[in-house]
Design an enzyme around this catalytic site. Structure first.
Site, PDB file in Angstrom:
ATOM      1  N   LYS A  32       0.816  -1.217   0.000  1.00 57.29           N
ATOM      2  CA  LYS A  32       0.000   0.000   0.000  1.00 57.29           C
ATOM      3  C   LYS A  32       0.857   1.277   0.000  1.00 57.29           C
ATOM      4  O   LYS A  32       2.059   1.226   0.270  1.00 57.29           O
ATOM      5  CB  LYS A  32      -0.928  -0.026   1.219  1.00 57.29           C
ATOM      6  CG  LYS A  32      -1.968  -1.145   1.176  1.00 57.29           C
ATOM      7  CD  LYS A  32      -2.972  -0.981   2.303  1.00 57.29           C
ATOM      8  CE  LYS A  32      -3.999  -2.099   2.297  1.00 57.29           C
ATOM      9  NZ  LYS A  32      -5.035  -1.889   3.336  1.00 57.29           N
ATOM     10  N   PHE A  56     -15.914   3.166   6.739  1.00 57.13           N
ATOM     11  CA  PHE A  56     -14.561   3.585   6.361  1.00 57.13           C
ATOM     12  C   PHE A  56     -14.298   3.514   4.861  1.00 57.13           C
ATOM     13  O   PHE A  56     -13.184   3.771   4.406  1.00 57.13           O
ATOM     14  CB  PHE A  56     -13.514   2.748   7.119  1.00 57.13           C
ATOM     15  CG  PHE A  56     -13.662   1.245   6.966  1.00 57.13           C
ATOM     16  CD1 PHE A  56     -13.133   0.577   5.868  1.00 57.13           C
ATOM     17  CD2 PHE A  56     -14.325   0.505   7.937  1.00 57.13           C
ATOM     18  CE1 PHE A  56     -13.273  -0.793   5.720  1.00 57.13           C
ATOM     19  CE2 PHE A  56     -14.472  -0.880   7.803  1.00 57.13           C
ATOM     20  CZ  PHE A  56     -13.936  -1.523   6.684  1.00 57.13           C
ATOM     21  N   ARG A  61      -2.421 -14.447   4.566  1.00 58.48           N
ATOM     22  CA  ARG A  61      -3.140 -13.780   5.657  1.00 58.48           C
ATOM     23  C   ARG A  61      -2.412 -13.983   6.988  1.00 58.48           C
ATOM     24  O   ARG A  61      -2.353 -13.085   7.817  1.00 58.48           O
ATOM     25  CB  ARG A  61      -4.584 -14.249   5.714  1.00 58.48           C
ATOM     26  CG  ARG A  61      -5.349 -13.781   4.465  1.00 58.48           C
ATOM     27  CD  ARG A  61      -6.786 -14.219   4.445  1.00 58.48           C
ATOM     28  NE  ARG A  61      -7.573 -13.565   5.472  1.00 58.48           N
ATOM     29  CZ  ARG A  61      -7.971 -12.292   5.442  1.00 58.48           C
ATOM     30  NH1 ARG A  61      -7.630 -11.523   4.415  1.00 58.48           N
ATOM     31  NH2 ARG A  61      -8.704 -11.797   6.395  1.00 58.48           N
ATOM     32  N   THR A  90      -5.662  -7.185  10.705  1.00 59.73           N
ATOM     33  CA  THR A  90      -5.865  -5.941   9.938  1.00 59.73           C
ATOM     34  C   THR A  90      -5.300  -4.726  10.679  1.00 59.73           C
ATOM     35  O   THR A  90      -4.676  -3.863  10.065  1.00 59.73           O
ATOM     36  CB  THR A  90      -7.382  -5.723   9.707  1.00 59.73           C
ATOM     37  OG1 THR A  90      -7.921  -6.914   9.128  1.00 59.73           O
ATOM     38  CG2 THR A  90      -7.641  -4.542   8.793  1.00 59.73           C
ATOM     39  N   ARG A  94       2.167  -6.691   9.114  1.00 58.70           N
ATOM     40  CA  ARG A  94       1.461  -5.495   9.598  1.00 58.70           C
ATOM     41  C   ARG A  94       2.018  -5.037  10.951  1.00 58.70           C
ATOM     42  O   ARG A  94       2.037  -3.850  11.246  1.00 58.70           O
ATOM     43  CB  ARG A  94      -0.035  -5.761   9.647  1.00 58.70           C
ATOM     44  CG  ARG A  94      -0.642  -5.714   8.243  1.00 58.70           C
ATOM     45  CD  ARG A  94      -1.997  -6.312   8.196  1.00 58.70           C
ATOM     46  NE  ARG A  94      -2.698  -6.049   6.944  1.00 58.70           N
ATOM     47  CZ  ARG A  94      -3.800  -6.686   6.584  1.00 58.70           C
ATOM     48  NH1 ARG A  94      -4.322  -7.603   7.372  1.00 58.70           N
ATOM     49  NH2 ARG A  94      -4.386  -6.406   5.428  1.00 58.70           N
ATOM     50  N   ASN A 154      -1.961   0.086   6.841  1.00 57.56           N
ATOM     51  CA  ASN A 154      -1.488  -1.199   7.368  1.00 57.56           C
ATOM     52  C   ASN A 154      -0.590  -1.933   6.369  1.00 57.56           C
ATOM     53  O   ASN A 154      -0.412  -3.146   6.449  1.00 57.56           O
ATOM     54  CB  ASN A 154      -2.669  -2.059   7.839  1.00 57.56           C
ATOM     55  CG  ASN A 154      -3.637  -2.403   6.739  1.00 57.56           C
ATOM     56  OD1 ASN A 154      -3.502  -1.950   5.602  1.00 57.56           O
ATOM     57  ND2 ASN A 154      -4.625  -3.222   7.053  1.00 57.56           N
ATOM     58  N   HIS A 177      -2.175  -5.510   1.601  1.00 56.09           N
ATOM     59  CA  HIS A 177      -3.502  -6.107   1.410  1.00 56.09           C
ATOM     60  C   HIS A 177      -3.303  -7.506   0.859  1.00 56.09           C
ATOM     61  O   HIS A 177      -2.377  -7.738   0.077  1.00 56.09           O
ATOM     62  CB  HIS A 177      -4.326  -5.283   0.401  1.00 56.09           C
ATOM     63  CG  HIS A 177      -5.549  -6.010  -0.090  1.00 56.09           C
ATOM     64  ND1 HIS A 177      -6.737  -5.995   0.602  1.00 56.09           N
ATOM     65  CD2 HIS A 177      -5.742  -6.812  -1.166  1.00 56.09           C
ATOM     66  CE1 HIS A 177      -7.616  -6.761  -0.050  1.00 56.09           C
ATOM     67  NE2 HIS A 177      -7.041  -7.254  -1.119  1.00 56.09           N
TER      68      HIS A 177
END
Ligand code: CMP
Length: 136
Positions: free
Chosen positions: A12, A60, A88, A94, A105, A115, A118
């Site tokens: 990100k 959000f 994951r 998250t 993260r 974070n 993704h």
């Protein structure tokens, strides 16, 4: 039994901006993910809205779409046995505050929005998300 899967990963804007892309790509390689495809892109807000449409009813959603379109991102197709679950696990919760020690993260995330990574949350979404970025 082998269950080779492909999943979509995004580095990100917060992580790209801090020049963490290579370090994060090495985290995937060190955890035996093959990076089959990758590209650095900057998407528009409307593209982000389409990408995150599963979240459109969430409070959000607008901020999330603003954020994903705020700067360059690195998108990758990762392959591994049980890639969706494994990615994951590697990413962690998250919210970086809740993520376990050693997860991406926890190591790199700044906040629940920023974070850093993704990852697709299911096989169906992985197909949709991979097509979104890599359909010719
Ligand atoms: P991601 O895995 O990219 O999927 C949706 C994103 O929404 C998530 O990571 C978070 O960065 C962001 N987000 C912001 N607020 C929340 C929230 N309250 N719960 C879950 N995700 C949130």
């Amino acid at each position: 039994m082998s269950n080779i899967q492909q999943t979509l990963s995004i580095i990100k804007p917060d992580a790209v901006e801090r020049n963490l892309s290579e370090e994060i790509k090495n985290e995937f390689r060190n955890n035996n993910f093959d990076i089959l495809k990758e590209k650095k892109v900057k998407i528009s807000k409307s593209e982000a809205e389409k990408f995150y449409q599963v979240h459109q009813s969430k409070p959000f959603y607008n901020d999330l779409c603003e954020y994903l379109s705020s700067g360059p991102i690195v998108v990758m197709v990762l392959e591994k046995n049980d890639a969706i679950l494994e990615n994951r696990k590697l990413m962690g919760a998250t919210d970086p505050i809740k993520a376990e020690e050693g997860t991406l993260r926890k190591k790199y995330g700044i906040s629940i929005d920023k974070n850093s990574v993704h990852g697709s949350d299911s096989l169906d979404n992985a197909k949709i998300e991979i097509d979104f970025f890599f359909k010719d």
